[in-house]
Design a protein around this motif. Structure first.
Motif, PDB file in Angstrom:
ATOM      1  N   THR A  19      74.059 -14.772  22.222  1.00 48.45           N
ATOM      2  CA  THR A  19      75.191 -14.344  23.053  1.00 48.45           C
ATOM      3  C   THR A  19      76.305 -15.389  23.055  1.00 48.45           C
ATOM      4  OG1 THR A  19      74.195 -15.202  25.081  1.00 48.45           O
ATOM      5  CG2 THR A  19      73.737 -12.906  24.534  1.00 48.45           C
ATOM      6  N   PHE A  26      76.170  -9.352  21.232  1.00 47.49           N
ATOM      7  CA  PHE A  26      74.915  -9.470  21.965  1.00 47.49           C
ATOM      8  C   PHE A  26      75.164  -9.634  23.460  1.00 47.49           C
ATOM      9  CE2 PHE A  26      74.148 -11.264  17.760  1.00 47.49           C
ATOM     10  CZ  PHE A  26      73.023 -10.571  17.362  1.00 47.49           C
ATOM     11  N   SER A  33      67.567 -10.612  24.981  1.00 48.33           N
ATOM     12  CA  SER A  33      68.833 -10.229  24.361  1.00 48.33           C
ATOM     13  C   SER A  33      68.737  -8.814  23.800  1.00 48.33           C
ATOM     14  CB  SER A  33      69.158 -11.209  23.226  1.00 48.33           C
ATOM     15  OG  SER A  33      70.342 -10.825  22.581  1.00 48.33           O
ATOM     16  N   PRO A  35      71.325  -6.114  21.149  1.00 44.19           N
ATOM     17  CA  PRO A  35      72.613  -5.916  20.470  1.00 44.19           C
ATOM     18  C   PRO A  35      73.447  -4.917  21.258  1.00 44.19           C
ATOM     19  CG  PRO A  35      70.861  -4.791  19.276  1.00 44.19           C
ATOM     20  CD  PRO A  35      70.217  -5.525  20.411  1.00 44.19           C
ATOM     21  N   VAL A  58      66.356 -12.215  15.916  1.00 39.45           N
ATOM     22  CA  VAL A  58      67.565 -11.500  15.509  1.00 39.45           C
ATOM     23  C   VAL A  58      67.528 -11.243  14.001  1.00 39.45           C
ATOM     24  CG1 VAL A  58      70.084 -11.583  15.374  1.00 39.45           C
ATOM     25  CG2 VAL A  58      68.909 -12.533  17.365  1.00 39.45           C
TER      26      VAL A  58
END
Length: 71
Positions: A19, A26, A33, A35, A58
């Motif tokens: 982020t 994000f 987290s 997307p 990720v």
């Protein structure tokens, strides 16, 4: 060509690095987290976020191929 962004929430430890590096892509959702969109325009910040994730949660892909910082 659009890139696909995914976060494996079972691996995410909520460090917030993604982020911080790519705030337009994000968001923290609770302690994990996510997307903001599954598909996005190519952006080097996404590759930096994926490469910097301490949990390796990720993933950025294009046409099914995982992209890395040198792609």
């Amino acid at each position: 060509m659009a890139w696909r962004v995914a976060v494996d929430r079972s691996r995410c430890m909520g460090s917030g690095i993604c982020t911080a590096l790519a705030p337009s892509a994000f968001a923290l959702d609770g302690e994990r987290s996510r997307p903001l969109s599954e598909e996005t325009a190519p952006d080097e910040a996404l590759l930096d976020a994926a490469d910097s994730c301490p949990a390796g949660a990720v993933t950025v892909t294009e046409d099914g191929r995982v992209l890395g910082p040198r792609d």
